[in-house]
Motif scaffolding. Structure first.
Motif, PDB file in Angstrom:
ATOM      1  N   GLN A  71      55.579  48.901  31.153  1.00  0.00           N
ATOM      2  CA  GLN A  71      54.572  48.012  30.582  1.00  0.00           C
ATOM      3  C   GLN A  71      53.750  48.726  29.516  1.00  0.00           C
ATOM      4  O   GLN A  71      53.305  48.106  28.548  1.00  0.00           O
ATOM      5  CB  GLN A  71      53.657  47.473  31.685  1.00  0.00           C
ATOM      6  N   GLN A  72      53.537  50.027  29.701  1.00  0.00           N
ATOM      7  CA  GLN A  72      52.788  50.798  28.718  1.00  0.00           C
ATOM      8  C   GLN A  72      53.696  51.572  27.766  1.00  0.00           C
ATOM      9  O   GLN A  72      53.215  52.174  26.808  1.00  0.00           O
ATOM     10  CB  GLN A  72      51.854  51.785  29.420  1.00  0.00           C
ATOM     11  N   SER A  73      54.990  51.585  28.048  1.00  0.00           N
ATOM     12  CA  SER A  73      55.985  52.318  27.244  1.00  0.00           C
ATOM     13  C   SER A  73      55.647  53.793  27.122  1.00  0.00           C
ATOM     14  O   SER A  73      55.778  54.396  26.053  1.00  0.00           O
ATOM     15  CB  SER A  73      56.114  51.690  25.844  1.00  0.00           C
ATOM     16  N   LYS A  74      55.195  54.386  28.221  1.00  0.00           N
ATOM     17  CA  LYS A  74      54.897  55.813  28.211  1.00  0.00           C
ATOM     18  C   LYS A  74      54.854  56.347  29.637  1.00  0.00           C
ATOM     19  O   LYS A  74      54.846  55.576  30.610  1.00  0.00           O
ATOM     20  CB  LYS A  74      53.574  56.087  27.501  1.00  0.00           C
ATOM     21  N   PHE A  75      54.834  57.678  29.751  1.00  0.00           N
ATOM     22  CA  PHE A  75      54.709  58.332  31.040  1.00  0.00           C
ATOM     23  C   PHE A  75      53.224  58.414  31.408  1.00  0.00           C
ATOM     24  O   PHE A  75      52.410  58.860  30.608  1.00  0.00           O
ATOM     25  CB  PHE A  75      55.312  59.734  30.993  1.00  0.00           C
ATOM     26  N   VAL A  76      52.907  57.987  32.615  1.00  0.00           N
ATOM     27  CA  VAL A  76      51.531  58.038  33.104  1.00  0.00           C
ATOM     28  C   VAL A  76      51.527  58.708  34.474  1.00  0.00           C
ATOM     29  O   VAL A  76      52.552  58.743  35.173  1.00  0.00           O
ATOM     30  CB  VAL A  76      50.908  56.630  33.202  1.00  0.00           C
ATOM     31  N   ILE A  77      50.386  59.247  34.872  1.00  0.00           N
ATOM     32  CA  ILE A  77      50.291  59.938  36.161  1.00  0.00           C
ATOM     33  C   ILE A  77      50.613  58.978  37.298  1.00  0.00           C
ATOM     34  O   ILE A  77      50.077  57.870  37.365  1.00  0.00           O
ATOM     35  CB  ILE A  77      48.891  60.545  36.356  1.00  0.00           C
ATOM     36  N   LEU A  78      51.514  59.402  38.167  1.00  0.00           N
ATOM     37  CA  LEU A  78      51.911  58.602  39.317  1.00  0.00           C
ATOM     38  C   LEU A  78      50.961  58.889  40.469  1.00  0.00           C
ATOM     39  O   LEU A  78      50.902  60.013  40.969  1.00  0.00           O
ATOM     40  CB  LEU A  78      53.356  58.958  39.716  1.00  0.00           C
ATOM     41  N   ARG A  79      50.236  57.865  40.903  1.00  0.00           N
ATOM     42  CA  ARG A  79      49.239  58.066  41.957  1.00  0.00           C
ATOM     43  C   ARG A  79      49.607  57.350  43.253  1.00  0.00           C
ATOM     44  O   ARG A  79      49.311  57.830  44.327  1.00  0.00           O
ATOM     45  CB  ARG A  79      47.866  57.603  41.483  1.00  0.00           C
ATOM     46  N   SER A  80      50.239  56.196  43.163  1.00  0.00           N
ATOM     47  CA  SER A  80      50.583  55.486  44.396  1.00  0.00           C
ATOM     48  C   SER A  80      51.936  54.799  44.258  1.00  0.00           C
ATOM     49  O   SER A  80      52.954  55.333  44.688  1.00  0.00           O
ATOM     50  CB  SER A  80      49.495  54.472  44.756  1.00  0.00           C
ATOM     51  N   GLU A  81      51.950  53.639  43.613  1.00  0.00           N
ATOM     52  CA  GLU A  81      53.202  52.893  43.500  1.00  0.00           C
ATOM     53  C   GLU A  81      54.122  53.501  42.438  1.00  0.00           C
ATOM     54  O   GLU A  81      53.667  53.990  41.405  1.00  0.00           O
ATOM     55  CB  GLU A  81      52.913  51.427  43.141  1.00  0.00           C
ATOM     56  N   ALA A  82      55.416  53.442  42.735  1.00  0.00           N
ATOM     57  CA  ALA A  82      56.406  53.924  41.770  1.00  0.00           C
ATOM     58  C   ALA A  82      56.626  52.872  40.690  1.00  0.00           C
ATOM     59  O   ALA A  82      56.326  51.703  40.863  1.00  0.00           O
ATOM     60  CB  ALA A  82      57.715  54.238  42.482  1.00  0.00           C
ATOM     61  N   PHE A  83      57.175  53.326  39.539  1.00  0.00           N
ATOM     62  CA  PHE A  83      57.506  52.417  38.450  1.00  0.00           C
ATOM     63  C   PHE A  83      59.026  52.390  38.273  1.00  0.00           C
ATOM     64  O   PHE A  83      59.579  53.261  37.598  1.00  0.00           O
ATOM     65  CB  PHE A  83      56.856  52.868  37.133  1.00  0.00           C
ATOM     66  N   PRO A  84      59.714  51.435  38.865  1.00  0.00           N
ATOM     67  CA  PRO A  84      61.161  51.356  38.593  1.00  0.00           C
ATOM     68  C   PRO A  84      61.389  51.094  37.114  1.00  0.00           C
ATOM     69  O   PRO A  84      60.681  50.306  36.494  1.00  0.00           O
ATOM     70  CB  PRO A  84      61.616  50.177  39.451  1.00  0.00           C
ATOM     71  N   VAL A  85      62.361  51.760  36.552  1.00  0.00           N
ATOM     72  CA  VAL A  85      62.658  51.590  35.130  1.00  0.00           C
ATOM     73  C   VAL A  85      63.460  50.310  34.949  1.00  0.00           C
ATOM     74  O   VAL A  85      64.468  50.104  35.632  1.00  0.00           O
ATOM     75  CB  VAL A  85      63.457  52.795  34.602  1.00  0.00           C
ATOM     76  N   PRO A  86      63.030  49.412  34.063  1.00  0.00           N
ATOM     77  CA  PRO A  86      63.738  48.141  33.894  1.00  0.00           C
ATOM     78  C   PRO A  86      65.058  48.332  33.179  1.00  0.00           C
ATOM     79  O   PRO A  86      65.324  49.361  32.575  1.00  0.00           O
ATOM     80  CB  PRO A  86      62.768  47.311  33.045  1.00  0.00           C
ATOM     81  N   ASP A  87      65.872  47.338  33.235  1.00  0.00           N
ATOM     82  CA  ASP A  87      67.151  47.319  32.539  1.00  0.00           C
ATOM     83  C   ASP A  87      67.149  46.075  31.628  1.00  0.00           C
ATOM     84  O   ASP A  87      67.050  44.952  32.124  1.00  0.00           O
ATOM     85  CB  ASP A  87      68.289  47.236  33.550  1.00  0.00           C
ATOM     86  N   PRO A  88      67.208  46.201  30.292  1.00  0.00           N
ATOM     87  CA  PRO A  88      67.394  47.450  29.559  1.00  0.00           C
ATOM     88  C   PRO A  88      66.103  48.264  29.452  1.00  0.00           C
ATOM     89  O   PRO A  88      65.016  47.717  29.630  1.00  0.00           O
ATOM     90  CB  PRO A  88      67.838  46.982  28.177  1.00  0.00           C
TER      91      PRO A  88
END
Length: 238
Positions: free
Chosen positions: A214-231
């Protein structure tokens, strides 16, 4: 007879292996004895739900980093946490992926790069590797060319540590794209039975950065994971 002089600068080359053996003894006496039932169950088979793909760098310990026990992670490691696209011959990484997804029914795949990655430093100075490390040169030239070309054509205005960080991040995302070329992964993604995750471990802080589409960048992971969408979305450098 003159007494031999001690060389205070001399280092016993056997010390590292002696330390490892002491560690093995401590493992058998302390850890294994307390967790014998866990290891007895593991001897009957494994059922990890996460495939963790990372670099061979000695500064990364996947189980320490994630605080997981033996049997919880199926791990693939190599220089630069690189996954060649499907179709490459003699691809041990591909064989490991196929086994993990098909035989072990893995639910999540994490590609975890790290700060100060020597492989990415090498990629940014690839011609310098030809003579001294020809095998490393071949590995990066053949399997990381997509990342190298992407950097050359899109990030001419960056250099130094900033360019290295971008290289590390783009390399992680390239491996996600390469994973998506595997039929066994495409099928699982289509049926929502598998999630891909792009992580970056920052050695000096202990932080994990995850790619947030959603932000198109790497952000600090604090709780929930961010599955990478396809594409996969495009990385936006800070």
């Amino acid at each position: 007879m003159t007494a031999p002089q001690l060389d205070l600068n001399h280092k016993d080359s056997s010390m590292p292996i002696k330390r490892i053996i002491r560690g093995l003894n401590e493992f058998q006496i302390n850890y294994f004895s307390v967790h014998q039932e866990m290891f007895r169950q593991l001897s009957q088979g494994q059922a990890p739900e996460i495939l963790f793909i990372t670099c061979s760098d000695s500064r990364i310990d996947p189980n320490l980093l994630t605080q997981t026990q033996p049997g919880e992670l199926f791990i693939i490691r190599n220089l630069g946490n690189i996954i060649p696209p499907h179709g490459n011959n003699n691809n041990s990484e591909g064989a490991g992926i196929e086994y993990a997804v098909s035989a072990l029914n893995i639910k999540h795949i994490i590609v975890c790069g790290h700060s100060h990655c020597g492989s990415m430093k090498g990629l940014l100075q690839l011609p310098n590797l030809v003579d001294e490390m020809p095998l490393v040169y071949d590995w990066l030239k053949y399997h990381a060319e997509s990342t190298r070309r992407l950097l050359r054509e899109n990030y001419q205005d960056y250099d130094g540590e900033k360019l290295l960080r971008i290289a590390i991040e783009e390399n992680i995302l390239t491996q996600i794209e390469n994973l998506e070329t595997y039929p066994v992964i495409r099928s699982k993604l289509h049926s929502n039975k598998l999630s891909l995750h792009a992580w970056l471990y920052e050695i000096e802080t202990g932080n994990i950065f995850a790619y947030d589409a959603q932000q198109s960048k790497f952000v600090i992971l604090r709780s929930e994971a961010f599955p990478v969408p396809d594409p996969l979305a495009t990385l936006q450098p800070n």
